[in-house]
Design a protein around this motif. Structure first.
Motif, mmCIF file in Angstrom:
data_model
loop_
_atom_site.group_PDB
_atom_site.id
_atom_site.type_symbol
_atom_site.label_atom_id
_atom_site.label_comp_id
_atom_site.label_asym_id
_atom_site.label_seq_id
_atom_site.Cartn_x
_atom_site.Cartn_y
_atom_site.Cartn_z
ATOM 1 N N UNK A 1 -43.430 36.567 -60.738
ATOM 2 C CA UNK A 1 -44.783 36.172 -60.372
ATOM 3 C C UNK A 1 -45.206 36.598 -58.979
ATOM 4 N N UNK A 2 -44.239 37.082 -58.181
ATOM 5 C CA UNK A 2 -44.559 37.444 -56.796
ATOM 6 C C UNK A 2 -44.064 38.837 -56.434
ATOM 7 N N UNK A 3 -43.921 39.689 -57.458
ATOM 8 C CA UNK A 3 -43.507 41.084 -57.247
ATOM 9 C C UNK A 3 -42.198 41.202 -56.483
ATOM 10 N N UNK A 4 -41.260 40.333 -56.794
ATOM 11 C CA UNK A 4 -39.955 40.343 -56.157
ATOM 12 C C UNK A 4 -38.873 40.696 -57.170
ATOM 13 N N UNK A 5 -37.813 41.264 -56.689
ATOM 14 C CA UNK A 5 -36.607 41.473 -57.483
ATOM 15 C C UNK A 5 -35.785 40.188 -57.369
ATOM 16 N N UNK A 6 -35.011 39.819 -58.373
ATOM 17 C CA UNK A 6 -34.173 38.615 -58.237
ATOM 18 C C UNK A 6 -33.280 38.641 -56.994
ATOM 19 N N UNK A 7 -32.817 39.820 -56.583
ATOM 20 C CA UNK A 7 -32.020 39.923 -55.361
ATOM 21 C C UNK A 7 -32.858 39.546 -54.140
ATOM 22 N N UNK A 8 -34.155 39.860 -54.178
ATOM 23 C CA UNK A 8 -35.041 39.474 -53.072
ATOM 24 C C UNK A 8 -35.099 37.955 -52.932
ATOM 25 N N UNK A 9 -35.139 37.266 -54.058
ATOM 26 C CA UNK A 9 -35.179 35.799 -54.034
ATOM 27 C C UNK A 9 -33.873 35.262 -53.460
ATOM 28 N N UNK A 10 -32.745 35.833 -53.900
ATOM 29 C CA UNK A 10 -31.455 35.397 -53.346
ATOM 30 C C UNK A 10 -31.394 35.670 -51.847
ATOM 31 N N UNK A 11 -31.960 36.796 -51.417
ATOM 32 C CA UNK A 11 -31.983 37.117 -49.986
ATOM 33 C C UNK A 11 -32.801 36.085 -49.219
ATOM 34 N N UNK A 12 -33.951 35.717 -49.742
ATOM 35 C CA UNK A 12 -34.770 34.698 -49.076
ATOM 36 C C UNK A 12 -34.020 33.375 -48.976
ATOM 37 N N UNK A 13 -33.318 33.010 -50.034
ATOM 38 C CA UNK A 13 -32.533 31.768 -50.019
ATOM 39 C C UNK A 13 -31.457 31.847 -48.942
ATOM 40 N N UNK A 14 -30.752 32.974 -48.858
ATOM 41 C CA UNK A 14 -29.722 33.142 -47.831
ATOM 42 C C UNK A 14 -30.316 33.018 -46.432
#
Length: 163
Positions: free
Chosen positions: A41-54
């Motif tokens: 929904x936000x033009x992100x790759x799942x790895x991008x989400x994990x990176x933001x969490x980190x």
């Protein structure tokens, strides 16, 4: 844990430990699905989400986040880490800043707009989990925290021994 042979295959009997393993796996699957929906929904790759969490976890604990520490957390090489940071920076979610103590070092910071975006999506779930914890007394909460802490350690150790 005991095994029984049924229908030609090994089947673990459902002891308490295995029930917890299955529940943790089900929670992980649901959280992964939510993360995938957020990413899509936000033009992100799942790895991008994990990176933001980190990066958010690093900020929460006061740990400086560098491209090197992010790459190590994600299991990415330098080129992969650069690609993730470039994508997140281009989308306005992350910015690179020079470390004021060591100008050679680059620190990664999550933009407040990305934090707001995450709270808008995950906030209701976070509030629900906090409310669920309120149903337990202080001793039970301490047990839950201790259990989840040692499970996290076991999973992290298992991951590192497989690398």
């Amino acid at each position: 844990m005991t095994r029984s042979r049924e229908g030609g295959g090994d089947v673990y009997e459902q002891d308490a430990g295995m029930r917890v393993v299955h529940l943790l796996r089900a929670i992980t699957v649901e959280l992964d699905r939510m993360g995938e929906r957020f990413a899509a929904g936000h033009d992100l790759h799942p790895t991008d989400v994990r990176a933001l969490i980190c990066l958010l976890d690093a900020a929460r604990t006061g740990t400086p986040a560098t491209p090197g520490t992010l790459g190590a957390s994600l299991g990415l090489n330098s080129a992969g880490t650069t690609a993730v940071v470039d994508r997140l920076e281009r989308l306005g979610h992350v910015r690179r800043e020079r470390d004021t103590r060591d100008r050679r070092r680059v620190l990664l910071k999550v933009d407040e707009s990305a934090v707001a975006l995450g709270w808008g999506f995950f906030g209701p779930l976070i509030h629900e989990i906090v409310a669920v914890m309120g149903r337990f007394d202080a001793a039970e909460q301490a047990t839950i925290e201790r259990f989840l802490g040692v499970v996290h350690e076991a999973v992290a150790l298992g991951r590192t021994t497989q690398d």
